[in-house]
Motif scaffolding. Structure first.
Motif, PDB file in Angstrom:
ATOM      1  N   SER A  49      79.954  38.563  11.860  1.00 24.15           N
ATOM      2  CA  SER A  49      79.755  37.779  12.221  1.00 24.15           C
ATOM      3  C   SER A  49      80.077  36.339  10.911  1.00 24.15           C
ATOM      4  O   SER A  49      79.355  36.751  10.188  1.00 24.15           O
ATOM      5  CB  SER A  49      78.946  38.051  13.375  1.00 24.15           C
ATOM      6  N   MET A  50      80.636  35.712  11.003  1.00 27.36           N
ATOM      7  CA  MET A  50      81.794  35.256  10.283  1.00 27.36           C
ATOM      8  C   MET A  50      81.577  33.539   9.788  1.00 27.36           C
ATOM      9  O   MET A  50      81.711  32.746  11.222  1.00 27.36           O
ATOM     10  CB  MET A  50      82.242  35.290   9.402  1.00 27.36           C
ATOM     11  N   VAL A  51      81.001  32.725   9.200  1.00 29.00           N
ATOM     12  CA  VAL A  51      81.514  31.152   9.106  1.00 29.00           C
ATOM     13  C   VAL A  51      82.278  31.122   7.967  1.00 29.00           C
ATOM     14  O   VAL A  51      81.791  31.964   6.605  1.00 29.00           O
ATOM     15  CB  VAL A  51      79.890  30.511   8.368  1.00 29.00           C
ATOM     16  N   HIS A  52      83.386  29.877   8.119  1.00 34.22           N
ATOM     17  CA  HIS A  52      84.754  30.096   7.540  1.00 34.22           C
ATOM     18  C   HIS A  52      84.798  28.041   7.298  1.00 34.22           C
ATOM     19  O   HIS A  52      84.023  27.986   7.946  1.00 34.22           O
ATOM     20  CB  HIS A  52      85.791  30.216   7.705  1.00 34.22           C
ATOM     21  N   VAL A  53      85.095  28.031   5.733  1.00 36.73           N
ATOM     22  CA  VAL A  53      84.719  26.742   5.523  1.00 36.73           C
ATOM     23  C   VAL A  53      86.225  26.953   4.951  1.00 36.73           C
ATOM     24  O   VAL A  53      86.457  26.984   3.580  1.00 36.73           O
ATOM     25  CB  VAL A  53      83.802  25.812   4.705  1.00 36.73           C
ATOM     26  N   PHE A  54      87.220  25.450   5.648  1.00 27.52           N
ATOM     27  CA  PHE A  54      88.511  25.746   4.625  1.00 27.52           C
ATOM     28  C   PHE A  54      88.019  23.982   4.444  1.00 27.52           C
ATOM     29  O   PHE A  54      88.373  23.029   5.033  1.00 27.52           O
ATOM     30  CB  PHE A  54      89.295  26.032   5.540  1.00 27.52           C
ATOM     31  N   ASP A  55      89.372  23.627   3.028  1.00 32.56           N
ATOM     32  CA  ASP A  55      89.808  22.696   3.324  1.00 32.56           C
ATOM     33  C   ASP A  55      90.410  21.984   4.294  1.00 32.56           C
ATOM     34  O   ASP A  55      92.181  23.116   4.393  1.00 32.56           O
ATOM     35  CB  ASP A  55      90.543  22.825   1.759  1.00 32.56           C
ATOM     36  N   LEU A  56      90.574  20.713   4.795  1.00 32.53           N
ATOM     37  CA  LEU A  56      91.641  20.679   5.469  1.00 32.53           C
ATOM     38  C   LEU A  56      92.532  20.210   5.159  1.00 32.53           C
ATOM     39  O   LEU A  56      94.217  20.189   5.492  1.00 32.53           O
ATOM     40  CB  LEU A  56      91.389  19.023   5.871  1.00 32.53           C
ATOM     41  N   ALA A  57      93.088  19.436   3.450  1.00 30.26           N
ATOM     42  CA  ALA A  57      94.229  19.359   3.274  1.00 30.26           C
ATOM     43  C   ALA A  57      95.181  20.657   3.055  1.00 30.26           C
ATOM     44  O   ALA A  57      96.206  20.657   2.858  1.00 30.26           O
ATOM     45  CB  ALA A  57      94.061  18.303   1.995  1.00 30.26           C
ATOM     46  N   SER A  58      95.206  21.490   2.420  1.00 32.20           N
ATOM     47  CA  SER A  58      95.416  22.705   1.806  1.00 32.20           C
ATOM     48  C   SER A  58      95.471  23.988   2.265  1.00 32.20           C
ATOM     49  O   SER A  58      96.355  24.744   2.304  1.00 32.20           O
ATOM     50  CB  SER A  58      94.994  22.930   0.682  1.00 32.20           C
ATOM     51  N   GLY A  59      94.793  23.369   3.784  1.00 30.48           N
ATOM     52  CA  GLY A  59      94.123  25.356   4.019  1.00 30.48           C
ATOM     53  C   GLY A  59      92.993  26.018   3.302  1.00 30.48           C
ATOM     54  O   GLY A  59      93.335  27.300   3.839  1.00 30.48           O
ATOM     55  N   ASP A  60      92.687  26.061   2.375  1.00 29.10           N
ATOM     56  CA  ASP A  60      92.495  27.227   1.279  1.00 29.10           C
ATOM     57  C   ASP A  60      91.105  27.116   1.550  1.00 29.10           C
ATOM     58  O   ASP A  60      89.834  26.080   2.382  1.00 29.10           O
ATOM     59  CB  ASP A  60      92.442  26.274  -0.358  1.00 29.10           C
ATOM     60  N   LEU A  61      90.146  28.210   0.903  1.00 21.57           N
ATOM     61  CA  LEU A  61      89.025  28.785   2.219  1.00 21.57           C
ATOM     62  C   LEU A  61      88.235  27.910   0.513  1.00 21.57           C
ATOM     63  O   LEU A  61      88.527  28.137  -0.260  1.00 21.57           O
ATOM     64  CB  LEU A  61      88.925  30.439   1.708  1.00 21.57           C
TER      65      LEU A  61
END
Length: 198
Positions: A49-61
């Motif tokens: 079970s994980m939590v990811h956060v991505f940059d909205l503009a680039s989609g980068d992690l």
């Protein structure tokens, strides 16, 4: 995770498996970032079970947190408090977790039998956590870890997903009874009792 623009064009935002992401469930946007709960497998102790956060503009992690394996978990939904902490409902483990963006680990906030099938989760104006479980709504004081039922005289409110706080009320999708509905639950002034619903 897909993106739909203002012209209804559909594109991949996060492709399946990118950065190890599993089945994506709860998502929230905050300060130019997309926070995502995800899980691998089918309810085994070896799953992640994980939590990811991505940059909205680039989609980068930007970052990700992985709960250590060994127990059965399902990170279902999440909310972001006024301090920027991410609060997560764990349906299979009956618990609430917290991620501090400056920390490298996931913190167990509270585990309780009443939190089994915890799903929709939001933050009240007094910074308490409100979560829906198979026992109804509960309010959690994150400082004392005290868990209190949020009573409603008419019936148990269960199966609420996509919960949010709006103008002294809770709004969520009830999707375990049919027909599926979007419901609003109006609270009293101290946010500890449901007074009406529609």
């Amino acid at each position: 995770i897909i993106r739909i623009d203002k012209h209804n064009k559909v594109t991949d935002f996060i492709k399946s498996g990118k950065e190890g992401i599993g089945q994506a469930l709860g998502m929230k946007v905050s300060q130019g970032k997309l926070w995502v709960c995800s899980n691998t497998g089918k309810g085994n102790a070896q799953d992640q079970s994980m939590v990811h956060v991505f940059d909205l503009a680039s989609g980068d992690l930007v970052n990700k947190w992985i709960l250590p394996a060994g127990e059965i978990h399902l990170f279902n939904d999440l909310a972001i408090d006024s301090h920027g902490n991410v609060i997560i409902s764990d349906s299979d483990y009956g618990a609430i977790y917290r991620v501090n963006p400056k920390s490298s680990s996931i913190e167990l906030l509270i585990k309780d039998d009443r939190l089994q099938y915890a799903n929709g989760i939001t933050i009240a104006p007094d910074d308490a956590v409100i979560v829906n479980t198979f026992k109804g709504f509960f309010k959690i004081n994150t400082a004392t870890h005290e868990l209190k039922a949020l009573p409603f005289a008419n019936y148990y409110v269960i199966g609420i997903d996509g919960l949010c706080f709006y103008e002294q009320s809770l709004v969520g999708i009830q999707n375990v009874t049919y027909p599926v509905s979007i419901n609003q639950y109006r609270l009293n002034a101290t946010f500890d009792k449901i007074e009406s619903a529609n």
